[in-house]
Design a protein around this motif. Sequence first.
Motif, PDB file in Angstrom:
ATOM      1  N   GLU A   1      -8.237  61.564 150.140  1.00  0.00           N
ATOM      2  CA  GLU A   1      -7.013  61.019 150.743  1.00  0.00           C
ATOM      3  C   GLU A   1      -6.246  62.094 151.513  1.00  0.00           C
TER       4      GLU A   1
ATOM      5  N   ASP B   1     -10.786  61.557 144.693  1.00  0.00           N
ATOM      6  CA  ASP B   1     -10.075  60.572 145.517  1.00  0.00           C
ATOM      7  C   ASP B   1      -8.826  61.180 146.156  1.00  0.00           C
ATOM      8  N   GLN B   2      -8.111  62.013 145.409  1.00  0.00           N
ATOM      9  CA  GLN B   2      -6.934  62.696 145.965  1.00  0.00           C
ATOM     10  C   GLN B   2      -7.329  63.632 147.097  1.00  0.00           C
TER      11      GLN B   2
ATOM     12  N   LEU C   1      -8.114  62.831 154.736  1.00  0.00           N
ATOM     13  CA  LEU C   1      -7.980  61.712 155.674  1.00  0.00           C
ATOM     14  C   LEU C   1      -6.602  61.688 156.316  1.00  0.00           C
ATOM     15  N   LYS C   2      -5.568  61.876 155.515  1.00  0.00           N
ATOM     16  CA  LYS C   2      -4.204  61.892 156.062  1.00  0.00           C
ATOM     17  C   LYS C   2      -4.009  63.075 156.991  1.00  0.00           C
TER      18      LYS C   2
END
Length: 169
Positions: A131, A127-128, A134-135
Amino acid sequence: MVRKFIGVAVMSLLALVAFPAAAQMKIAVLDYQMALLESDAAKRYSVDAEKKFGSQLQRLRNLEADAKRLQDRIQRDGDKLGQTEVEKLELEFRQKAREFQTESRQLNEAKAAADREMLEALKPKLDQAVEAVLKGGDYDLVIDRSAVVDVKAQFDITRQVIERLNSMR
């Protein structure tokens, strides 16, 4: 009939008005499962699981081979053997089959528990990684790969996520 036509016309007009905004969106596709399974951590887990469960798996293979051998003997030689011998072989076959089922169920349960533990440990890191990608990419919309028929490689961020996950400690 006229209402239906007006409704379709309004929806078409809205789609045309929204199209320029959609054209500016940055869209990506992510195969979450592939990112998980192709990570270095998942590959290490697979090797470790093979070592951990290998002897049980070999035991199952041996039980299966024994049961098959008994079944073949009953079918091949059943007419030539006495009733007592056939019953003995059938009993032995049923015992091997039950043993196989029991051990197979136990192995499946143990493997499933180990898989869940690995997923629980790896999911926060995945998940990290997702993320971060995506960022970094400043995406407006990310679509799961299973919902997409085909995608150009430039829109698929799965490899980026795998690389990010592999670089995390």
